[in-house]
Motif scaffolding. Structure first.
Motif, PDB file in Angstrom:
ATOM      1  N   ASP A  25       0.803  -1.214   0.000  1.00 30.64           N
ATOM      2  CA  ASP A  25       0.000   0.000   0.000  1.00 30.64           C
ATOM      3  C   ASP A  25       0.844   1.276   0.000  1.00 30.64           C
ATOM      4  N   THR A  78      -4.006  -2.410  -2.863  1.00 31.93           N
ATOM      5  CA  THR A  78      -5.026  -2.974  -1.989  1.00 31.93           C
ATOM      6  C   THR A  78      -5.244  -4.449  -2.309  1.00 31.93           C
ATOM      7  N   ALA A 117      -8.144  -5.829  -2.884  1.00 32.27           N
ATOM      8  CA  ALA A 117      -9.130  -5.919  -3.967  1.00 32.27           C
ATOM      9  C   ALA A 117      -8.459  -5.766  -5.325  1.00 32.27           C
ATOM     10  N   GLN A 118      -7.567  -4.775  -5.449  1.00 31.34           N
ATOM     11  CA  GLN A 118      -6.832  -4.580  -6.696  1.00 31.34           C
ATOM     12  C   GLN A 118      -5.977  -5.805  -6.999  1.00 31.34           C
ATOM     13  N   PRO A 148      -4.620  -2.077   3.435  1.00 29.61           N
ATOM     14  CA  PRO A 148      -5.689  -1.243   4.000  1.00 29.61           C
ATOM     15  C   PRO A 148      -7.068  -1.894   4.000  1.00 29.61           C
ATOM     16  N   ASP A 149      -7.314  -2.812   3.080  1.00 28.80           N
ATOM     17  CA  ASP A 149      -8.642  -3.436   3.000  1.00 28.80           C
ATOM     18  C   ASP A 149      -8.606  -4.936   3.279  1.00 28.80           C
ATOM     19  N   GLY A 150      -7.566  -5.381   3.963  1.00 30.88           N
ATOM     20  CA  GLY A 150      -7.492  -6.814   4.274  1.00 30.88           C
ATOM     21  C   GLY A 150      -6.060  -7.256   4.498  1.00 30.88           C
ATOM     22  N   THR A 185     -13.506 -10.316   3.665  1.00 29.46           N
ATOM     23  CA  THR A 185     -13.376  -9.270   4.675  1.00 29.46           C
ATOM     24  C   THR A 185     -14.742  -9.042   5.322  1.00 29.46           C
ATOM     25  N   ARG A 238     -16.454  -6.374   5.297  1.00 30.86           N
ATOM     26  CA  ARG A 238     -17.307  -5.645   4.342  1.00 30.86           C
ATOM     27  C   ARG A 238     -17.899  -6.614   3.315  1.00 30.86           C
ATOM     28  N   GLU A 239     -17.070  -7.528   2.810  1.00 28.12           N
ATOM     29  CA  GLU A 239     -17.546  -8.489   1.817  1.00 28.12           C
ATOM     30  C   GLU A 239     -18.584  -9.434   2.417  1.00 28.12           C
ATOM     31  N   GLU A 252     -21.533  -3.567   7.984  1.00 27.36           N
ATOM     32  CA  GLU A 252     -20.160  -3.998   8.286  1.00 27.36           C
ATOM     33  C   GLU A 252     -19.911  -4.021   9.802  1.00 27.36           C
ATOM     34  N   LYS A 266     -18.696  -7.101  12.182  1.00 25.58           N
ATOM     35  CA  LYS A 266     -17.564  -6.967  13.094  1.00 25.58           C
ATOM     36  C   LYS A 266     -17.938  -7.447  14.495  1.00 25.58           C
TER      37      LYS A 266
END
Length: 217
Positions: free
Chosen positions: A9, A35, A37-38, A58-60, A166, A168-169, A178, A182
């Motif tokens: 990142d 990230t 996702a990317q 940052p996202d996982g 994650t 969110r997913e 979300e 959690k």
């Protein structure tokens, strides 16, 4: 040519590593991502020989990305890169099918050598460490009676954690906020006496494999 995909990142870190690797005649950097996702989409699109993955994104987690990539494209090797010498992360990397684990303070020549070794099909993981991981999985699986304390929703979420999703997913999959996911994750970890979602994923996967084996016996 050894085709490498970089996931970190921090742009400066990616630039530094890319410059280091591109200076070698036999290594080519075919893509980058900041990230998880990317990384998932771009790695599958570029089909590198090696994915060099930062553990913390940052996202996982890069470890989750490793698990996903290894399950869909087992011919792509994953080399984990992190600033922290964390036993738990090393353990999770082994579980995810990583070929190696190197710290960010490694010398440039050492990283290049690690990339070449992994590209040649070698593992950078200590065999003794791998053995300890297997023993630990078995020990944790013996406590699978703890799963009886989970609600149906918690078991469902635990299964999705094991799939590498994650919070969110998971929320999108189950139509939950979300924050609600959690809270479920915190609750199920507490019931199981675990600290990390990776541990819950391992427990679920090992229990599931035991159940499959028993049903076939």
């Amino acid at each position: 040519m050894i085709r490498v995909f970089l996931v970190d990142d921090h742009e400066l870190v990616r630039r530094g590593i890319a410059g280091l690797l591109e200076a070698e005649a036999d290594i080519e950097v075919v893509g980058e991502a900041a990230t998880a996702a990317q990384a998932r989409s771009r790695i599958l699109a570029t089909k590198p020989d090696i994915a060099l993955l930062d553990v913390r994104l940052p996202d996982g987690s890069g470890i989750d990305v490793c698990r996903d990539i290894r399950s869909t494209s087992p011919d792509i090797a994953c080399l984990m890169l992190t600033a922290y010498d964390d036993d738990e992360a090393i353990y999770a990397a082994v579980i995810a099918g990583a070929s190696g684990y190197v710290l960010k303070d490694i010398r440039g020549a050492g990283l290049v050598d690690s990339v070449r070794k992994v590209a040649a099909g070698k593992s950078l993981l200590d065999p003794a460490l791998t053995t300890r991981v297997v023993d630990r999985i078995r020990a944790e699986a013996r406590g699978d009676a703890r799963l009886d304390s989970l609600s149906a929703r918690e078991k469902q979420i635990m299964s999705l954690i094991a799939d590498g999703l994650t919070n969110r997913e998971i929320g999108l999959r189950l139509s939950l906020a979300e924050k609600t996911v959690k809270n479920y994750v915190s609750g199920l970890l507490s019931k199981l006496g675990l600290q990390r979602r990776t541990q819950a994923a391992v427990l679920h996967l090992e229990t599931h494999s035991h159940d499959s084996h028993d049903s076939q016996s």
